[in-house]
Design a protein around this motif. Structure first.
Motif, PDB file in Angstrom:
ATOM      1  N   VAL A 276       0.851  -0.824   0.005  1.00 31.78           N
ATOM      2  CA  VAL A 276      -0.142   0.330  -0.252  1.00 31.78           C
ATOM      3  C   VAL A 276       0.818   1.466   0.257  1.00 31.78           C
ATOM      4  CG1 VAL A 276      -1.832   1.330   1.620  1.00 31.78           C
ATOM      5  CG2 VAL A 276      -1.340  -1.058   1.289  1.00 31.78           C
ATOM      6  N   PHE A 277       0.764   2.410  -0.974  1.00 26.86           N
ATOM      7  CA  PHE A 277       1.862   3.743  -1.824  1.00 26.86           C
ATOM      8  C   PHE A 277       0.362   4.740  -0.415  1.00 26.86           C
ATOM      9  CE2 PHE A 277       3.635   0.464  -4.186  1.00 26.86           C
ATOM     10  CZ  PHE A 277       4.276   0.444  -3.570  1.00 26.86           C
ATOM     11  N   SER A 278       1.005   5.172   0.435  1.00 20.74           N
ATOM     12  CA  SER A 278       0.562   6.509   0.714  1.00 20.74           C
ATOM     13  C   SER A 278       1.441   7.764   1.334  1.00 20.74           C
ATOM     14  CB  SER A 278      -0.168   6.154   2.277  1.00 20.74           C
ATOM     15  OG  SER A 278      -0.786   7.516   2.555  1.00 20.74           O
ATOM     16  N   ASP A 279       1.112   9.346   0.619  1.00 18.23           N
ATOM     17  CA  ASP A 279       1.768  10.063   0.925  1.00 18.23           C
ATOM     18  C   ASP A 279       0.672  11.086   1.888  1.00 18.23           C
ATOM     19  OD1 ASP A 279       3.971  11.672   0.738  1.00 18.23           O
ATOM     20  OD2 ASP A 279       2.672  12.556  -1.489  1.00 18.23           O
ATOM     21  N   ALA A 280       1.555  11.628   3.031  1.00 16.89           N
ATOM     22  CA  ALA A 280       1.393  12.591   4.189  1.00 16.89           C
ATOM     23  C   ALA A 280       1.954  13.769   3.879  1.00 16.89           C
ATOM     24  CB  ALA A 280       1.066  12.102   4.910  1.00 16.89           C
TER      25      ALA A 280
ATOM     26  N   GLY B 239       0.512  24.036  11.543  1.00 14.95           N
ATOM     27  CA  GLY B 239       0.414  23.209  11.771  1.00 14.95           C
ATOM     28  C   GLY B 239      -1.509  21.917  11.224  1.00 14.95           C
ATOM     29  N   ASN B 240      -1.295  22.916   9.245  1.00 15.32           N
ATOM     30  CA  ASN B 240      -1.834  22.044   8.329  1.00 15.32           C
ATOM     31  C   ASN B 240      -1.245  20.658   8.132  1.00 15.32           C
ATOM     32  OD1 ASN B 240      -3.720  24.389   8.513  1.00 15.32           O
ATOM     33  ND2 ASN B 240      -2.597  25.747   7.158  1.00 15.32           N
ATOM     34  N   CYS B 241      -2.230  19.419   7.458  1.00 12.22           N
ATOM     35  CA  CYS B 241      -1.619  18.533   6.998  1.00 12.22           C
ATOM     36  C   CYS B 241      -2.841  18.028   5.989  1.00 12.22           C
ATOM     37  CB  CYS B 241      -1.251  17.590   8.201  1.00 12.22           C
ATOM     38  SG  CYS B 241      -3.183  17.026   8.999  1.00 12.22           S
ATOM     39  N   GLY B 242      -2.291  17.168   5.630  1.00 13.21           N
ATOM     40  CA  GLY B 242      -3.694  16.952   4.356  1.00 13.21           C
ATOM     41  C   GLY B 242      -2.402  15.312   4.061  1.00 13.21           C
TER      42      GLY B 242
END
Length: 183
Positions: free
Chosen positions: A169-173, A180-183
């Motif tokens: 499983v490939f994921s990115d963040a 403090g923003n994330c996505g």
């Protein structure tokens, strides 16, 4: 019916007496004129889509066999059933794609443009618009086969039954520590 979702929804609404025509709006207590602005007759779904002299002429100009006639049709349900028998003739370039949904749609949108924008269209332009829209939709329905995955990624043979097969499983963040923003 082979047509766009919005036209399918429109056809369903017309069959369920849910189009906002003058006679229905007046019957529901709204203070609107029940008269069709194009011809002065009572505005019903059937009148706009079939019985108005404008609609009669449009249907006469449609290049097809078994086009509906205002003489023997008394409801939208009958109109839709009759339209299903209609055959588009070769000059339209539609083959088996039905033309009637677009004719009905153009009659309805012409009504709306007359009512809200004071724009009038000729019967000939209305038929041409319906044919052009139907052709464009048909051309957009060409099936494009998706390319298959490269052989190295596709597992060959049956999958193991002992849960030894591992999926990747490939994921990115991303995270911005200053906001403090994330996505």
């Amino acid at each position: 019916v082979e047509t766009t979702p919005k036209i399918k929804h429109f056809l369903w609404k017309s069959n369920c007496k849910a189009l906002p025509v003058g006679s229905l709006l007046e019957a529901r207590g709204l203070s609107v004129s029940p008269v069709y602005r194009r011809c002065g007759a009572q505005e019903t779904e059937l009148h706009v889509l079939l019985q108005c002299p404008f609609a009669v002429k449009v249907w006469e100009l449609v290049p097809g066999l078994h086009t509906p006639s205002h003489i023997n049709i008394d409801s939208i349900g009958q109109l839709l059933l009759h339209c299903r028998r209609m055959i588009s003739l070769p000059p339209t370039g539609l083959g088996g794609t039905p033309l009637y949904p677009w004719v009905l749609w153009v009659l309805w949108t012409n009504r709306n443009k007359l009512l809200f924008e004071d724009k009038k269209f000729s019967e000939e332009n209305s038929v041409l618009k319906a044919i052009q829209d139907a052709r464009a939709w048909k051309a957009a329905q060409t099936y494009v086969e998706k390319p298959s995955l490269p052989p190295a990624v596709v597992p060959y043979g049956p999958l193991p039954t002992d849960n030894s097969y591992t999926w990747s499983v490939f994921s990115d963040a991303a995270w911005d520590s200053s906001t403090g923003n994330c996505g």
